[in-house]
Design an enzyme around this catalytic site. Structure first.
Site, PDB file in Angstrom:
ATOM      1  N   SER A   1       0.833  -1.203   0.000  1.00  0.00           N
ATOM      2  CA  SER A   1       0.000   0.000   0.000  1.00  0.00           C
ATOM      3  C   SER A   1       0.872   1.259   0.000  1.00  0.00           C
ATOM      4  CB  SER A   1      -0.965  -0.071   1.192  1.00  0.00           C
ATOM      5  OG  SER A   1      -1.979   0.886   1.073  1.00  0.00           O
TER       6      SER A   1
ATOM      7  N   ASP B   1     -10.515  -4.017  -5.016  1.00  0.00           N
ATOM      8  CA  ASP B   1      -9.870  -3.108  -4.062  1.00  0.00           C
ATOM      9  C   ASP B   1     -10.606  -1.765  -4.089  1.00  0.00           C
ATOM     10  OD1 ASP B   1      -8.127  -1.395  -2.677  1.00  0.00           O
ATOM     11  OD2 ASP B   1      -6.353  -2.486  -3.347  1.00  0.00           O
TER      12      ASP B   1
ATOM     13  N   HIS C   1      -8.219  -4.824  -0.690  1.00  0.00           N
ATOM     14  CA  HIS C   1      -6.925  -4.224  -0.345  1.00  0.00           C
ATOM     15  C   HIS C   1      -6.103  -5.134   0.587  1.00  0.00           C
ATOM     16  CE1 HIS C   1      -4.515  -0.624  -0.791  1.00  0.00           C
ATOM     17  NE2 HIS C   1      -4.288  -0.567   0.504  1.00  0.00           N
TER      18      HIS C   1
HETATM   19  C1  MLT Z   1      -2.796   4.031   2.066  1.00  0.00           C
HETATM   20  O1  MLT Z   1      -3.685   3.984   2.883  1.00  0.00           O
HETATM   21  O2  MLT Z   1      -1.653   3.814   2.402  1.00  0.00           O
HETATM   22  C2  MLT Z   1      -3.152   4.380   0.677  1.00  0.00           C
HETATM   23  O3  MLT Z   1      -3.991   3.489   0.198  1.00  0.00           O
HETATM   24  C3  MLT Z   1      -1.999   4.469  -0.204  1.00  0.00           C
HETATM   25  C4  MLT Z   1      -1.227   5.712   0.069  1.00  0.00           C
HETATM   26  O4  MLT Z   1      -1.796   6.646   0.620  1.00  0.00           O
HETATM   27  O5  MLT Z   1      -0.050   5.745  -0.272  1.00  0.00           O
END
Ligand code: MLT
Length: 211
Positions: free
Chosen positions: A109, A159, A190
């Site tokens: 992520s 996702d 996710h």
């Molecule tokens: C996260 O929650 O980390 C996002 O999905 C991705 C990001 O903000 O880089």
């Protein structure tokens, strides 16, 4: 052991067998340097593990760079933090004697997003990258030189944070740069499934390291 030098709180786990590859573990939002150690051990047993904690706090949750909203990144900060991470990897390589290792990023992520940014801005730092649920961090004006660098994108078909087009767009950006891109599609969202891990460990085992 966790230390706070080299600009990032981090953990380093020396190799216990499989020499030559160090996995750079990059956690998701709200994670820390401990989160992905078990994953690294599972993906490539015996490999050295280098695991920094993101330096940005969002409501107390560590991240690797600032965002303005979900999926909307602070590009100035992304650039700055990516350069800091590259500097950290260089310093850690010397400190831990892994200068000759191939550094392979394993990011989830937000960690996958900074790994993608590192590939696009510092193409010589990583020998490969397994990116779980990444997005397009930014679109480079000129493609970096990533000739034959292996990159695995592990995406979730449903996702809610990363639309499928983001995965295809990132794959295209990396392919134009010359990277050897594989995509694993997970049936869920996710969160990671066992199939993501199996796909990444098979990819790492196959990988062998062309660089
Ligand atoms: C996260 O929650 O980390 C996002 O999905 C991705 C990001 O903000 O880089």
């Amino acid at each position: 052991m966790t230390t706070a030098d080299l600009g990032f709180t981090h953990r380093f786990v020396p190799s216990s067998g499989a020499a030559g590859i160090t996995l750079l573990l990059l956690h998701g939002t709200g994670g820390n340097e401990d989160d992905l150690i078990p994953l690294g051990r599972e993906l490539l047993p015996g490999a050295a593990l280098l695991s920094p904690r993101g330096r940005i706090l969002e409501n107390g949750m560590p991240r690797f760079f600032r965002r303005l909203a979900e999926g909307v990144f602070d590009q100035e900060d992304l650039k700055r933090q990516t350069a800091e991470l590259a500097r950290f990897i260089d310093g850690a390589s010397r400190k831990y004697g892994i200068e000759n290792d191939r550094i392979v990023a394993v990011g989830y992520s937000n960690g996958a997003n900074i790994a993608a940014s590192l590939l696009l801005t510092h193409p010589d730092v990583l020998a490969g990258a397994a990116l779980f649920r990444p997005m397009v961090p930014f679109r480079p004006q000129t493609p970096p030189k990533l000739t034959d660098v292996p990159v695995l994108l592990a995406a979730g078909r449903s996702d809610g944070i990363v639309p499928a087009e983001q995965t295809s767009a990132l794959a295209e950006i990396l392919r134009v740069a010359g990277a050897d891109v594989s995509i694993h599609w997970h049936a869920g969202g996710h969160e990671l499934g066992q199939d993501d891990l199996t796909s990444a460990s098979n990819w790492l085992a196959r990988w062998g390291g062309a660089r």
